[in-house]
Design a protein around this motif. Structure first.
Motif, PDB file in Angstrom:
ATOM      1  N   LYS A  96       0.845  -1.191   0.000  1.00  0.00           N
ATOM      2  CA  LYS A  96       0.000   0.000   0.000  1.00  0.00           C
ATOM      3  C   LYS A  96       0.884   1.245   0.000  1.00  0.00           C
ATOM      4  O   LYS A  96       1.948   1.265   0.634  1.00  0.00           O
ATOM      5  CB  LYS A  96      -0.890   0.023   1.245  1.00  0.00           C
ATOM      6  CG  LYS A  96      -1.832  -1.173   1.349  1.00  0.00           C
ATOM      7  CD  LYS A  96      -2.913  -1.126   0.303  1.00  0.00           C
ATOM      8  CE  LYS A  96      -3.886  -2.271   0.495  1.00  0.00           C
ATOM      9  NZ  LYS A  96      -4.812  -2.424  -0.628  1.00  0.00           N
ATOM     10  N   VAL A  97       0.421   2.270  -0.683  1.00  0.00           N
ATOM     11  CA  VAL A  97       1.166   3.525  -0.736  1.00  0.00           C
ATOM     12  C   VAL A  97       1.472   4.024   0.679  1.00  0.00           C
ATOM     13  O   VAL A  97       2.579   4.474   0.972  1.00  0.00           O
ATOM     14  CB  VAL A  97       0.378   4.584  -1.533  1.00  0.00           C
ATOM     15  CG1 VAL A  97       1.042   5.952  -1.421  1.00  0.00           C
ATOM     16  CG2 VAL A  97       0.265   4.161  -2.999  1.00  0.00           C
ATOM     17  N   ILE A 126       0.769   2.827  -9.831  1.00  0.00           N
ATOM     18  CA  ILE A 126      -0.012   3.151  -8.633  1.00  0.00           C
ATOM     19  C   ILE A 126      -1.482   3.167  -9.029  1.00  0.00           C
ATOM     20  O   ILE A 126      -1.871   3.828  -9.996  1.00  0.00           O
ATOM     21  CB  ILE A 126       0.382   4.531  -8.054  1.00  0.00           C
ATOM     22  CG1 ILE A 126       1.890   4.603  -7.789  1.00  0.00           C
ATOM     23  CG2 ILE A 126      -0.415   4.818  -6.790  1.00  0.00           C
ATOM     24  CD1 ILE A 126       2.421   3.608  -6.794  1.00  0.00           C
ATOM     25  N   GLN A 127      -2.290   2.421  -8.286  1.00  0.00           N
ATOM     26  CA  GLN A 127      -3.730   2.370  -8.560  1.00  0.00           C
ATOM     27  C   GLN A 127      -4.449   2.560  -7.242  1.00  0.00           C
ATOM     28  O   GLN A 127      -4.436   1.663  -6.391  1.00  0.00           O
ATOM     29  CB  GLN A 127      -4.074   1.021  -9.177  1.00  0.00           C
ATOM     30  CG  GLN A 127      -5.478   0.927  -9.725  1.00  0.00           C
ATOM     31  CD  GLN A 127      -5.634  -0.369 -10.514  1.00  0.00           C
ATOM     32  OE1 GLN A 127      -4.997  -0.577 -11.538  1.00  0.00           O
ATOM     33  NE2 GLN A 127      -6.476  -1.247 -10.009  1.00  0.00           N
ATOM     34  N   ASP A 181      -2.880   1.196  -3.987  1.00  0.00           N
ATOM     35  CA  ASP A 181      -2.050   0.020  -4.236  1.00  0.00           C
ATOM     36  C   ASP A 181      -0.829   0.350  -5.085  1.00  0.00           C
ATOM     37  O   ASP A 181      -0.935   1.041  -6.097  1.00  0.00           O
ATOM     38  CB  ASP A 181      -2.858  -1.058  -4.966  1.00  0.00           C
ATOM     39  CG  ASP A 181      -3.882  -1.711  -4.064  1.00  0.00           C
ATOM     40  OD1 ASP A 181      -3.521  -2.023  -2.905  1.00  0.00           O
ATOM     41  OD2 ASP A 181      -5.025  -1.896  -4.501  1.00  0.00           O
ATOM     42  N   ILE A 182       0.318  -0.177  -4.633  1.00  0.00           N
ATOM     43  CA  ILE A 182       1.520  -0.171  -5.463  1.00  0.00           C
ATOM     44  C   ILE A 182       1.539  -1.506  -6.195  1.00  0.00           C
ATOM     45  O   ILE A 182       1.646  -2.558  -5.567  1.00  0.00           O
ATOM     46  CB  ILE A 182       2.788  -0.030  -4.604  1.00  0.00           C
ATOM     47  CG1 ILE A 182       2.737   1.238  -3.749  1.00  0.00           C
ATOM     48  CG2 ILE A 182       4.038  -0.042  -5.487  1.00  0.00           C
ATOM     49  CD1 ILE A 182       3.833   1.305  -2.688  1.00  0.00           C
ATOM     50  N   LEU A 183       1.384  -1.453  -7.502  1.00  0.00           N
ATOM     51  CA  LEU A 183       1.317  -2.677  -8.297  1.00  0.00           C
ATOM     52  C   LEU A 183       2.663  -2.918  -8.973  1.00  0.00           C
ATOM     53  O   LEU A 183       3.311  -1.978  -9.446  1.00  0.00           O
ATOM     54  CB  LEU A 183       0.222  -2.554  -9.361  1.00  0.00           C
ATOM     55  CG  LEU A 183      -1.173  -2.235  -8.837  1.00  0.00           C
ATOM     56  CD1 LEU A 183      -2.139  -2.074 -10.018  1.00  0.00           C
ATOM     57  CD2 LEU A 183      -1.670  -3.318  -7.894  1.00  0.00           C
ATOM     58  N   ILE A 184       3.037  -4.189  -9.008  1.00  0.00           N
ATOM     59  CA  ILE A 184       4.316  -4.574  -9.605  1.00  0.00           C
ATOM     60  C   ILE A 184       4.036  -5.260 -10.935  1.00  0.00           C
ATOM     61  O   ILE A 184       3.262  -6.213 -10.999  1.00  0.00           O
ATOM     62  CB  ILE A 184       5.094  -5.502  -8.672  1.00  0.00           C
ATOM     63  CG1 ILE A 184       5.375  -4.774  -7.349  1.00  0.00           C
ATOM     64  CG2 ILE A 184       6.414  -5.944  -9.327  1.00  0.00           C
ATOM     65  CD1 ILE A 184       5.927  -5.676  -6.270  1.00  0.00           C
ATOM     66  N   HIS A 189       7.830   5.436  -6.604  1.00  0.00           N
ATOM     67  CA  HIS A 189       8.013   4.044  -6.192  1.00  0.00           C
ATOM     68  C   HIS A 189       8.724   3.249  -7.281  1.00  0.00           C
ATOM     69  O   HIS A 189       8.401   3.369  -8.459  1.00  0.00           O
ATOM     70  CB  HIS A 189       6.650   3.415  -5.880  1.00  0.00           C
ATOM     71  CG  HIS A 189       5.991   4.056  -4.705  1.00  0.00           C
ATOM     72  ND1 HIS A 189       6.242   3.675  -3.413  1.00  0.00           N
ATOM     73  CD2 HIS A 189       5.119   5.099  -4.624  1.00  0.00           C
ATOM     74  CE1 HIS A 189       5.547   4.438  -2.585  1.00  0.00           C
ATOM     75  NE2 HIS A 189       4.860   5.315  -3.296  1.00  0.00           N
ATOM     76  N   TYR A 190       9.675   2.414  -6.833  1.00  0.00           N
ATOM     77  CA  TYR A 190      10.444   1.566  -7.737  1.00  0.00           C
ATOM     78  C   TYR A 190      10.441   0.141  -7.199  1.00  0.00           C
ATOM     79  O   TYR A 190      10.314  -0.075  -5.996  1.00  0.00           O
ATOM     80  CB  TYR A 190      11.894   2.071  -7.857  1.00  0.00           C
ATOM     81  CG  TYR A 190      11.957   3.449  -8.464  1.00  0.00           C
ATOM     82  CD1 TYR A 190      11.968   3.614  -9.839  1.00  0.00           C
ATOM     83  CD2 TYR A 190      11.970   4.585  -7.661  1.00  0.00           C
ATOM     84  CE1 TYR A 190      11.987   4.868 -10.414  1.00  0.00           C
ATOM     85  CE2 TYR A 190      11.981   5.851  -8.223  1.00  0.00           C
ATOM     86  CZ  TYR A 190      11.986   5.985  -9.597  1.00  0.00           C
ATOM     87  OH  TYR A 190      11.996   7.228 -10.157  1.00  0.00           O
TER      88      TYR A 190
END
Ligand code: FES
Length: 109
Positions: free
Chosen positions: A10-11, A94-95, A98-101, A38-39
């Motif tokens: 999560k952000v 980023i959604q 959520d930080i999506l990979i 974010h990376y």
């Protein structure tokens, strides 16, 4: 499947300067917050497999806790040894919170 984005963290869990270890698609992936960007990159140091998320993040460079190798979290490139090989880097999206990979962008498997 390989092109899908999967939830990482999560952000709100990631303050600037934070590192966090997550598992995505069976891979150990480190997340880094560099000044709010974010990376995602491979968590396993290419020197002797220490966990890079246990290290220190300075700007966009992560330092391995074991022997001090440094990797650029944007590109995976080695900035300082003893490691010789880069780490993989992954797309990030980023959604909402959520930080999506996403898929691997560069580097070894
Ligand atoms: S395991 Fe990372 S520098 Fe040695």
């Amino acid at each position: 499947m390989e092109n899908e984005f999967v939830p990482g963290a999560k952000v709100g869990e990631m303050a600037p300067g934070d590192l966090k270890l997550v598992e995505a698609r069976g891979q150990m992936v480190a997340l880094a917050n560099v000044d709010g960007q974010h990376y995602a990159f491979g968590d396993t140091c290419t020197h002797m497999e220490c966990s890079l998320s246990d290290g220190n993040l300075e700007g966009d460079v992560v330092e391995c806790p074991c022997h001090g190798s440094q990797f650029n979290v944007r590109t995976g490139a080695v900035e300082d040894g003893p490691a010789q090989q880069p780490v993989p880097v992954y797309a990030v999206r980023i959604q909402g919170q959520d930080i999506l990979i996403g898929p691997k962008k560069a580097g070894p498997a």
